[in-house]
Design a protein around this motif. Structure first.
Motif, mmCIF file in Angstrom:
data_model
loop_
_atom_site.group_PDB
_atom_site.id
_atom_site.type_symbol
_atom_site.label_atom_id
_atom_site.label_comp_id
_atom_site.label_asym_id
_atom_site.label_seq_id
_atom_site.Cartn_x
_atom_site.Cartn_y
_atom_site.Cartn_z
ATOM 1 N N GLU A 1 0.833 -1.195 0.000
ATOM 2 C CA GLU A 1 0.000 0.000 0.000
ATOM 3 C C GLU A 1 0.870 1.248 0.000
ATOM 4 O OE1 GLU A 1 -4.141 -0.389 1.845
ATOM 5 O OE2 GLU A 1 -2.771 -0.857 3.501
ATOM 6 N N GLU A 2 0.471 2.233 -0.783
ATOM 7 C CA GLU A 2 1.177 3.509 -0.845
ATOM 8 C C GLU A 2 0.326 4.598 -0.201
ATOM 9 O OE1 GLU A 2 3.303 2.280 -5.081
ATOM 10 O OE2 GLU A 2 1.804 3.889 -5.027
ATOM 11 N N ALA B 1 -2.419 9.536 4.399
ATOM 12 C CA ALA B 1 -3.693 9.469 3.691
ATOM 13 C C ALA B 1 -3.555 8.511 2.520
ATOM 14 C CB ALA B 1 -4.109 10.849 3.194
ATOM 15 N N ALA B 2 -4.541 7.631 2.365
ATOM 16 C CA ALA B 2 -4.550 6.659 1.270
ATOM 17 C C ALA B 2 -5.583 7.068 0.232
ATOM 18 C CB ALA B 2 -4.858 5.259 1.798
ATOM 19 N N ALA C 1 -0.968 3.840 -5.145
ATOM 20 C CA ALA C 1 -1.677 2.639 -5.602
ATOM 21 C C ALA C 1 -1.668 1.577 -4.518
ATOM 22 C CB ALA C 1 -1.012 2.097 -6.873
ATOM 23 N N CYS C 2 -2.409 0.523 -4.781
ATOM 24 C CA CYS C 2 -2.414 -0.672 -3.946
ATOM 25 C C CYS C 2 -2.141 -1.860 -4.856
ATOM 26 C CB CYS C 2 -3.768 -0.836 -3.252
ATOM 27 S SG CYS C 2 -3.987 -2.421 -2.392
ATOM 28 N N PRO D 1 -4.259 -2.775 -10.723
ATOM 29 C CA PRO D 1 -5.229 -1.791 -11.231
ATOM 30 C C PRO D 1 -5.755 -0.841 -10.179
ATOM 31 C CG PRO D 1 -6.334 -3.871 -10.894
ATOM 32 C CD PRO D 1 -4.868 -4.122 -10.620
ATOM 33 N N ALA D 2 -5.601 -1.163 -8.899
ATOM 34 C CA ALA D 2 -6.301 -0.442 -7.844
ATOM 35 C C ALA D 2 -5.619 0.872 -7.479
ATOM 36 C CB ALA D 2 -6.429 -1.311 -6.592
ATOM 37 N N ASP D 3 -6.418 1.926 -7.339
ATOM 38 C CA ASP D 3 -5.964 3.115 -6.631
ATOM 39 C C ASP D 3 -5.595 2.713 -5.212
ATOM 40 O OD1 ASP D 3 -6.585 4.709 -8.801
ATOM 41 O OD2 ASP D 3 -8.318 5.689 -7.872
#
Length: 377
Positions: free
Chosen positions: A11-12, A89-90, A128-129, A234-236
């Motif tokens: 996770e970023e 914050a994600a 992104a995740c 693909p996920a934000d």
């Protein structure tokens, strides 16, 4: 078969100055504090921009482990941020981030990226995740990639969390996804016949100086570069822990479903590239707030109906690993609460400001469920 399907999550996060709600430009102190909290492990690391930090789970075998590790890593990072006067914050984009004021790290690889891709790289301030699903055999990884392609747009829509860019509403649910499409190795990948073919084609890209190394393949799904995994991209960045857990569950189920098809000798379904690209664009544009394009049927359907189609397909896989009940619970909540992008927009349409959106993202990033009770850090 399910014993092979381990999960790892990266996770970023944006690191934010709470006084002005803007990203900071130095996370050195935060990383030192975070490493102390995690006993010096490699759970946290710097990212491309100096306003971003990444967390990595260990190898997980159940969704409970995923939830526990993701929650623990977020809690540890939030404590480290508090100790250094910052917040995390994600989101795929942060509403008050301005690429013109954000620095890059000093790694040689980063310099290559900035020099090679120019303004495309300079404007890239996005999180992104990524979900890794363990698949040991290289050729099998390629075949799984080929088979999960039709569902990558829906994974993107479910995670949409980047409607704002430099203080303005972009009109997109996942603006980050549209930006990634412009990178030479971004978006949905082509199909490959084997791992050998994949490696040969990647060597051509390196030899022609399009990419520095195979790690610069940024497709929505790829073979893991450091692990024996299929890596979903693909996920934000998922604003809530629930969103991350849902991505992890669906990615593993897609892999398990693909493996079942391979065992049965079922042919991969043919999906036209232009339809798949259009489906990805529509998912980025609307998230779950409008009809989506079903790439397999080549028709527009309500977002909820497309989710239901995917769940019908994945139910045996989800039940096989004991994830069905939790996924249904998370999907039902998603249908009520909407995506992070919808929640962010609701703040502004309700009379709030982008500063209020920033505060919402900070709150929801460090809020998670434990035993059905919401815990706010």
């Amino acid at each position: 078969m399910s014993e092979l399907l381990t999960i790892g999550v990266e996770e970023e996060f944006f690191v934010i100055d709470p006084r002005n709600r803007r990203p900071v430009n130095d996370i050195t102190a935060l990383l030192e504090s975070a490493h102390g909290i995690s006993d010096g492990s490699d759970s946290y690391s710097a990212e491309l921009r100096t306003c971003m930090v990444e967390s990595k789970t260990g190898v997980c075998r159940t969704l409970t482990e995923v939830r526990d590790q993701v929650g623990r890593l977020r809690s540890g990072l939030a404590r480290a941020a508090a100790e250094t006067g910052t917040r995390i914050a994600a989101a795929g984009t942060f509403p008050l981030a301005d690429w013109r004021h954000q620095d890059f790290d000093t790694q040689p690889r980063t310099k290559f990226i900035v020099d090679r891709y120019a303004r495309m790289a300079r404007t890239h301030v996005m999180c992104a995740c990524q979900v890794h699903v363990g698949v040991a055999d290289p050729d099998t990884r390629i075949q799984v990639m080929n088979r999960v392609r039709p569902w990558l747009p829906l994974l993107s829509a479910l995670s949409a969390s980047s409607p704002f860019w430099m203080g303005e509403d972009t009109g997109y649910a996942s603006y980050r996804s549209t930006v990634w499409q412009s990178w030479p190795m971004g978006g949905i990948p082509p199909t490959f016949g084997s791992d050998k073919e994949y490696r040969e084609r990647m060597r051509t890209l390196v030899a022609t100086d399009i990419i520095a190394d195979i790690g610069q393949i940024y497709w929505d799904v790829r073979p893991g570069t450091n692990y024996d995994t299929v890596e979903f991209r693909p996920a934000d960045a998922c604003t809530t822990v629930d969103d991350t857990v849902l991505q992890a569950a669906l990615c593993r189920a897609l892999v398990l479903h693909a493996l079942g098809e391979l065992d049965r000798g079922a042919q991969a379904l043919d999906v036209r590239d232009e339809v798949l690209r259009a489906a990805k664009w529509r998912a980025a544009r609307y998230g779950l707030a409008a009809d989506l394009l079903d790439p397999l049927a080549a028709e527009l359907v309500p977002a909820g109906a497309l989710i239901d189609r995917m769940l019908r397909m994945l139910r045996p896989a989800l039940e096989d690993v004991g994830d069905w009940d939790e996924v249904i619970h998370l999907i039902d909540r998603k249908k009520v609460d909407g995506t992070s992008a919808e929640r962010q927009r609701a703040i502004v349409t309700g009379g709030g400001t982008v500063e209020d959106v920033a505060d919402l993202l900070v709150r929801q990033t460090v809020s998670h469920q434990q035993g059905g009770v919401r815990v706010d850090e």
